[in-house]
Each structure stands twice: as structure tokens, then as C-alpha cells.
Design a protein around this motif. Structure first.
Motif, PDB file in Angstrom:
ATOM      1  N   UNK A 110       0.845  -1.184   0.000  1.00  0.00           N
ATOM      2  CA  UNK A 110       0.000   0.000   0.000  1.00  0.00           C
ATOM      3  C   UNK A 110       0.883   1.236   0.000  1.00  0.00           C
ATOM      4  N   UNK A 111       0.500   2.208  -0.824  1.00  0.00           N
ATOM      5  CA  UNK A 111       1.328   3.396  -0.916  1.00  0.00           C
ATOM      6  C   UNK A 111       0.516   4.646  -1.133  1.00  0.00           C
ATOM      7  N   UNK A 112       1.227   5.763  -1.158  1.00  0.00           N
ATOM      8  CA  UNK A 112       0.584   7.045  -1.402  1.00  0.00           C
ATOM      9  C   UNK A 112       1.551   7.947  -2.157  1.00  0.00           C
ATOM     10  N   UNK A 113       1.042   9.058  -2.637  1.00  0.00           N
ATOM     11  CA  UNK A 113       1.757   9.952  -3.541  1.00  0.00           C
ATOM     12  C   UNK A 113       2.038  11.248  -2.794  1.00  0.00           C
ATOM     13  N   UNK A 114       3.307  11.489  -2.463  1.00  0.00           N
ATOM     14  CA  UNK A 114       3.669  12.619  -1.607  1.00  0.00           C
ATOM     15  C   UNK A 114       4.395  13.689  -2.422  1.00  0.00           C
ATOM     16  N   UNK A 115       3.612  14.614  -2.962  1.00  0.00           N
ATOM     17  CA  UNK A 115       4.163  15.695  -3.783  1.00  0.00           C
ATOM     18  C   UNK A 115       3.940  17.065  -3.144  1.00  0.00           C
ATOM     19  N   UNK A 116       2.695  17.383  -2.794  1.00  0.00           N
ATOM     20  CA  UNK A 116       2.352  18.709  -2.275  1.00  0.00           C
ATOM     21  C   UNK A 116       3.096  19.014  -0.978  1.00  0.00           C
ATOM     22  N   UNK A 117       3.452  20.283  -0.788  1.00  0.00           N
ATOM     23  CA  UNK A 117       4.194  20.712   0.401  1.00  0.00           C
ATOM     24  C   UNK A 117       3.436  21.812   1.136  1.00  0.00           C
ATOM     25  N   UNK A 118       3.818  22.086   2.383  1.00  0.00           N
ATOM     26  CA  UNK A 118       3.105  23.111   3.152  1.00  0.00           C
ATOM     27  C   UNK A 118       3.060  24.463   2.456  1.00  0.00           C
ATOM     28  N   UNK A 119       4.133  24.853   1.784  1.00  0.00           N
ATOM     29  CA  UNK A 119       4.190  26.166   1.154  1.00  0.00           C
ATOM     30  C   UNK A 119       4.122  26.118  -0.364  1.00  0.00           C
ATOM     31  N   UNK A 120       3.940  24.910  -0.914  1.00  0.00           N
ATOM     32  CA  UNK A 120       3.962  24.793  -2.369  1.00  0.00           C
ATOM     33  C   UNK A 120       2.902  23.808  -2.846  1.00  0.00           C
ATOM     34  N   UNK A 121       1.880  24.344  -3.507  1.00  0.00           N
ATOM     35  CA  UNK A 121       0.838  23.535  -4.110  1.00  0.00           C
ATOM     36  C   UNK A 121       0.785  23.809  -5.594  1.00  0.00           C
ATOM     37  N   UNK A 122       0.114  24.919  -5.972  1.00  0.00           N
ATOM     38  CA  UNK A 122       0.020  25.272  -7.385  1.00  0.00           C
ATOM     39  C   UNK A 122       1.383  25.582  -8.004  1.00  0.00           C
ATOM     40  N   UNK A 123       2.324  26.056  -7.193  1.00  0.00           N
ATOM     41  CA  UNK A 123       3.651  26.402  -7.736  1.00  0.00           C
ATOM     42  C   UNK A 123       4.684  25.315  -7.473  1.00  0.00           C
ATOM     43  N   UNK A 124       4.215  24.081  -7.287  1.00  0.00           N
ATOM     44  CA  UNK A 124       5.119  23.009  -6.901  1.00  0.00           C
ATOM     45  C   UNK A 124       6.189  22.726  -7.954  1.00  0.00           C
ATOM     46  N   UNK A 125       5.892  22.985  -9.232  1.00  0.00           N
ATOM     47  CA  UNK A 125       6.865  22.690 -10.287  1.00  0.00           C
ATOM     48  C   UNK A 125       8.185  23.412 -10.044  1.00  0.00           C
ATOM     49  N   UNK A 126       8.104  24.698  -9.729  1.00  0.00           N
ATOM     50  CA  UNK A 126       9.331  25.451  -9.484  1.00  0.00           C
ATOM     51  C   UNK A 126       9.658  25.612  -8.029  1.00  0.00           C
ATOM     52  N   UNK A 127       8.657  25.414  -7.163  1.00  0.00           N
ATOM     53  CA  UNK A 127       8.858  25.708  -5.750  1.00  0.00           C
ATOM     54  C   UNK A 127       9.176  24.521  -4.874  1.00  0.00           C
ATOM     55  N   UNK A 128       9.109  23.312  -5.403  1.00  0.00           N
ATOM     56  CA  UNK A 128       9.314  22.119  -4.587  1.00  0.00           C
ATOM     57  C   UNK A 128      10.591  22.250  -3.761  1.00  0.00           C
TER      58      UNK A 128
END
Length: 391
Positions: free
Chosen positions: A130-148
Motif C-alpha cells: 500500500x502506498x501514497x503519492x507525496x508531492x504537495x508541500x506546506x508552502x507549495x501547491x500550485x507552484x510546486x513545479x518550481x517551488x518544490x
């Protein structure tokens, strides 16, 4: 899903799915109605996801249903209708299942090497892993591409990861987390399968949600977490590769948004048939029927949209703008449809016992997750004008 379903007005399920696939979905619908629907009001009230939900769903083996050809079982069309049926019962249940069948499985199958996919995908399909997808961050959602901001640095055959993730669905119950981090050496995004109980991993449940309440979301802290190179997903070498994964996932959410609308309309129809005012059922009132017709129009147009999107994807035609358009439109219509359902129920529309309240609240989360309305609109707008409006 059959042609007799009044909400599948043009018989799209029968036009696009085999008899075996339709039978698998009918079995799913029966399980949802008999074993899961009775749990939902209490689960929503207490903000818990009962173990009984996956206990009922996993044995159905919906990622490889009996009698369904492997190509069809893996198709965008079948997985789409599967999400539609799940969300028609409850958006949290659909999100929970899709976290495994959509997000995590996509990361493994399309982000991992051929060898990794062959080794892990059967375990994902059976829920042994069982797994999950951990991409979004506390300060980066819509700008995750450059802000990760989560970082990974390699030392020999071991990577060390530091950072935080937020809004990660199903993390507390997962065996592994598909964590996306920026390689300090080249600045590009990589992906890693991190054991949830690895030293340095802390998972904190998010509380106080007013939408998707049974779905357990988490804030994850990664402090010096060590991951071997063999657990790095080998086909994720940059943000372009991550975007390719997201392109495949966004259609799943469009199907969920469409199923949510069907569930809201189901709730409204059940209520107006039994509720009487002024001496007769309110389903016979003109203003009520106008709202029901609008809801059906939304469901029908969105179902046609996502069905055609899946047909294109199954034909090998994948595009960011088409997925973004479908998610944008279906999620926006979901807000309207769910609001109309709540409105038809009057004051009773805010009570969990009548179901419309769940769909009304959950439409707000679906509207924002997996790409906000605005971000999807900019993707579509860029494809129309040829000019990017992203800053």
C-alpha cells in the motif's frame, strides 16, 4: 452501470465497456450499497475511514477483475467508470481507492523502471503493497513545479531526504510513500519509495477538515531519511517526468467529480420522491423539476466529456490541456450540482442522513485538489493562445 441507469442517459457505459467489465462494476455497486454506504454518515461525523471500507473493496480486485481482459482492466475507460461508481457513493471512498489505484500505481508503473514496475505493480494491484503519492508541500501547491523544496542528496548508493509534505492522503495507512524531492546535485526532481516507518519519517494527521472528512490526510516531516538508490523511481529524472504522471492522474479526478454529481442527484431524487409539502411529493413541483433537469444536464455533459477523454487516452492521445479542461469543467459543475441537490432538500440538505450534505461539502475539496480551477484554466488558455500566463 447499464443503459437502464437513468443517469447514464446515452448508455455510455454499455457503449464503451465489455459485458464482463459492466458486471464487475455492478458487483462494485452492490458492495458499496450493502457494505459501505451504511457506514458513511458515522464515518463522516467522526472523521474516520473505517477499516471495513478496504476490507470490502480489496477482495473485489478491481484493478484486475475476474473475467475482464487485462488491456481493458488497465484502460483509462474502465478505471474512469470505476472511479465514477465509487464517487457516486462517496468522494472519500473514491479518493482512498484512487490513492492506490491511480496516484501510487501510476508512480510505480510509469515512474519506475521496467524492472521496478514488474516487481512492484502486482503487489500494488493486490494491495499487498500500500502506498501514497507525496508531492504537495506546506508552502507549495500550485507552484510546486518550481517551488518544490524537499531536498535529496546522494552519497554513494544512498540518498538522504529532508523536507515536508502536506495533504498526503492515506499516508498513515500506507507501507511506502512515493516522495518527490529536488536533487541537490542537478536541481531536478526525483522520486523515491520511502518506508513510512523509516527513521526520520514523522506522519501527523490533519484535523479540522470540513470536506472529505473520512479521508485521512497527513503532514509528513522527512528529517535525514535515508533511501537506497534501488528505491528511486528510475524514470523520474525531472519535473517533465512528474508532469507526465500528473497528466495521467488528472483524468481520474475528472471522473470522480462526475461521479460525485451523480451521487448528489441520486440523493436529491430519493428525497423528492418521498418528501411531501402542500399535500403532494415535492418531485411534482415545477421549480424542483427544473433543478433536477439542470443536475442531469451537468451529469450527462460531464460524463460525455470524461468518456471521450478516456477514449482518447486509450488510443494513445495524452495531452495536458485535455486533462486540465476535463478536470476544470467537471469540478466546477460538481459544485453547482451538489449545491442544487442541497437546495432541493431544503433544511434537510445539511443533514448527513440524506447524503446530499456529504456531496455538497466534498465538492469543495474536489474543486481544488489535483490542480485548482485557475491552474487548469491557465493550462487550457496557454494551449489556445500559444502564450503562457504562468509567472
Amino acid at each position: 452501470m447499464t443503459a437502464s441507469d437513468p443517469l447514464d442517459r446515452y448508455g455510455l457505459a454499455e457503449r464503451h465497456l465489455s459485458a464482463s467489465a459492466l458486471a464487475a462494476l455492478a458487483g462494485l455497486r452492490e458492495t458499496l450499497d450493502q457494505r459501505i454506504r451504511p457506514l458513511l454518515s458515522d464515518a463522516w461525523e467522526r472523521a474516520v475511514m473505517p477499516d471495513a471500507v478496504l476490507d470490502a473493496l480489496v477482495p473485489l480486485r478491481l484493478m484486475e477483475p475476474e473475467g475482464v481482459a487485462p488491456d481493458e482492466a488497465d484502460s483509462s475507460m474502465f478505471s474512469g467508470f470505476r472511479n465514477f461508481v465509487l464517487a457516486r457513493t462517496d468522494a472519500s471512498v473514491a479518493t482512498l481507492y484512487n490513492a492506490q489505484s491511480g496516484l501510487f500505481r501510476t508512480a510505480v508503473r510509469h515512474g519506475g523502471s521496467v524492472e521496478q514496475a514488474q516487481r512492484w505493480d502486482p503487489l500494488v494491484r493486490s494491495f499487498e503493497l500500500r502506498g501514497t503519492f507525496a508531492l504537495t508541500e506546506p508552502e507549495h501547491g500550485s507552484d510546486i513545479a518550481g517551488g518544490l523544496a524537499t531536498r535529496a542528496r546522494r552519497q554513494g548508493d544512498t540518498w538522504t531526504i529532508d523536507g515536508e509534505k502536506r495533504w498526503i492522503g492515506g499516508a498513515a495507512a500506507a507501507d511506502v510513500l512515493a516522495v518527490f524531492a529536488r536533487d541537490e546535485a542537478d536541481g531536478h526532481v526525483k522520486a523515491f519509495l520511502v518506508d513510512r516507518d523509516a527513521p526520520g519519517v514523522e506522519i501527523r494527521p490533519l484535523t479540522g477538515k470540513v470536506s472529505l472528512r473520512p479521508m485521512q490526510n497527513a503532514h509528513i516531516v522527512l528529517d535525514g531519511v535515508r533511501v537506497p538508490e534501488e528505491r528511486r523511481l528510475q524514470r523520474v529524472e525531472s519535473w517533465r517526468d512528474v508532469a507526465g504522471l500528473l497528466r495521467r492522474m488528472r483524468s481520474d479526478v475528472a471522473w470522480i467529480a462526475t461521479g460525485l454529481q451523480a451521487g448528489a442527484l441520486d440523493a436529491a431524487l430519493a428525497y423528492v420522491r418521498r418528501r411531501e409539502q402542500f399535500g403532494r411529493p415535492i418531485g411534482g413541483f415545477q421549480l424542483v423539476q427544473e433543478k433536477l433537469a439542470r443536475m442531469l444536464g451537468n451529469v450527462t455533459s460531464c460524463l460525455a466529456l470524461v468518456t471521450q477523454l478516456s477514449a482518447c487516452q486509450d488510443a494513445g492521445e495524452w495531452s495536458d490541456e485535455n486533462s486540465a479542461l476535463a478536470k476544470m469543467v467537471t469540478a466546477e459543475r460538481a459544485r453547482e450540482t451538489a449545491a442544487l441537490a442541497r437546495e432541493v432538500l431544503g433544511g434537510n440538505g445539511i443533514l448527513l442522513e440524506h447524503d446530499a450534505a456529504r456531496f455538497f461539502a466534498d465538492a469543495e475539496a474536489v474543486y481544488s485538489y489535483e490542480g485548482t480551477h485557475e491552474i487548469n484554466a491557465l493550462i487550457v488558455g496557454r494551449s489556445l493562445s500559444g502564450v503562457s500566463a504562468f509567472t
